[in-house]
Design a protein around this motif. Sequence first.
Motif, PDB file in Angstrom:
ATOM      1  N   ARG A  24       0.812  -1.299  -0.056  1.00  0.00           N
ATOM      2  CA  ARG A  24       0.061   0.137  -0.013  1.00  0.00           C
ATOM      3  C   ARG A  24       0.710   1.183  -0.124  1.00  0.00           C
ATOM      4  O   ARG A  24       0.446   2.154  -0.795  1.00  0.00           O
ATOM      5  CB  ARG A  24      -0.861  -0.110   1.179  1.00  0.00           C
ATOM      6  CG  ARG A  24      -1.840  -1.134   1.418  1.00  0.00           C
ATOM      7  CD  ARG A  24      -2.777  -1.448  -0.099  1.00  0.00           C
ATOM      8  NE  ARG A  24      -3.392  -0.039  -0.424  1.00  0.00           N
ATOM      9  CZ  ARG A  24      -3.908   0.327  -1.767  1.00  0.00           C
ATOM     10  NH1 ARG A  24      -3.777  -0.667  -2.325  1.00  0.00           N
ATOM     11  NH2 ARG A  24      -4.439   1.187  -1.944  1.00  0.00           N
ATOM     12  N   TYR A  27       2.170   1.862  -3.502  1.00  0.00           N
ATOM     13  CA  TYR A  27       1.273   2.587  -4.348  1.00  0.00           C
ATOM     14  C   TYR A  27       0.987   3.927  -4.162  1.00  0.00           C
ATOM     15  O   TYR A  27       1.239   4.725  -5.122  1.00  0.00           O
ATOM     16  CB  TYR A  27      -0.053   1.782  -4.177  1.00  0.00           C
ATOM     17  CG  TYR A  27      -1.271   2.401  -4.832  1.00  0.00           C
ATOM     18  CD1 TYR A  27      -1.355   2.198  -6.272  1.00  0.00           C
ATOM     19  CD2 TYR A  27      -2.255   3.088  -4.130  1.00  0.00           C
ATOM     20  CE1 TYR A  27      -2.555   2.842  -7.070  1.00  0.00           C
ATOM     21  CE2 TYR A  27      -3.286   3.644  -4.646  1.00  0.00           C
ATOM     22  CZ  TYR A  27      -3.423   3.667  -6.053  1.00  0.00           C
ATOM     23  OH  TYR A  27      -4.374   4.491  -6.649  1.00  0.00           O
ATOM     24  N   ASP A 231      -3.435   0.796  -8.788  1.00  0.00           N
ATOM     25  CA  ASP A 231      -3.194  -0.126  -7.781  1.00  0.00           C
ATOM     26  C   ASP A 231      -2.115  -1.117  -8.378  1.00  0.00           C
ATOM     27  O   ASP A 231      -1.244  -0.917  -9.175  1.00  0.00           O
ATOM     28  CB  ASP A 231      -4.255  -0.464  -7.048  1.00  0.00           C
ATOM     29  CG  ASP A 231      -3.874  -1.052  -5.680  1.00  0.00           C
ATOM     30  OD1 ASP A 231      -2.612  -1.217  -5.177  1.00  0.00           O
ATOM     31  OD2 ASP A 231      -4.696  -1.233  -4.740  1.00  0.00           O
TER      32      ASP A 231
END
Length: 314
Positions: A24, A27, A231
């Motif tokens: 995460r 990203y 993503d």
Amino acid sequence: MNKKIKIFSTMAATSVTAIHIFNRIQYTIANKNNILNLTENNEYEWRFGKIHYIKKGKGTPILLLHDLTAGSSHYEFHKIMDPLSRQYEVYAIDLLGYGLSDKPNMTYTSFLYVQLLTDFVKTVIGRKTDVIATGDSSSLVVMTCHNNPEVFNRLVLINPQSLYQFNLIPSRKTRTLKLLIDLPIIGTFLYNLVTSRTAFLHLFHNHYFTDCSELEKSDLLAYVESSHKNDYTSKYSFSSYIGRYLNFNILHALKEINHSIFIIAGSSKQDNRLIVKNYLNYNSSIEVAFISNTRQYPHLELPQMFLNQLEIFL
């Protein structure tokens, strides 16, 4: 025994959570600059997803087709689009699975892209077009020409991939590697490692540019952003690429097509003269120019020298 299983389960859960957090963060970092969205956005509704492209200028149409490596996108041509648009109608496309185009979870193949190029030219451009393609995309252009001669006019191939590499088909090893990258968490983690800023910087230093003093910060960040746009879904085109599903035997097509072909090659790229010589062996009418002090992306490294060579051919 139960205690050991509990400890192992806790460690495994912690590791998975840590990897997910890392994914995460990668990203978020990759998309914070939003470089790719600073350009004009157009979309072509294709049957497998939305295709992003940029259109500039008026005149004879030229289609710009980026490489197939991770992080590739229309941005690859941003330094030559405006100069070309003063004389030509320029289209820069993001192939399905790249840049700002949709990135569905599927196996990407060369046949898929040949159909995309054919449909895009016939539907969006609406007439026969010149095309400039980089690296691995050269095979897509050659096969599109062979299957549909009316789609392209003149072909400009920038550092086309070696004919030997194009002939390599998926093996057990590459198919396993594709399956590994496609895994939800571990696969995304591995993909993030090979598409990090550090990884791309290494590629620019050792494969893409001869002199990285020409490398702008935005160039590096654009590749990082493109490889993480929407993503983790960017990994599916990458896994197909390393799985060799985008490879194509183009020897027969290269011998048969009657289109004008011009190869622009970086003089500093390893084995480039041998690669070009092999192309000439199968089609002796190909014209060739080498640009000094450049490697894989002369149009990004020394755009004016690239444009000077392009003007001679076009």
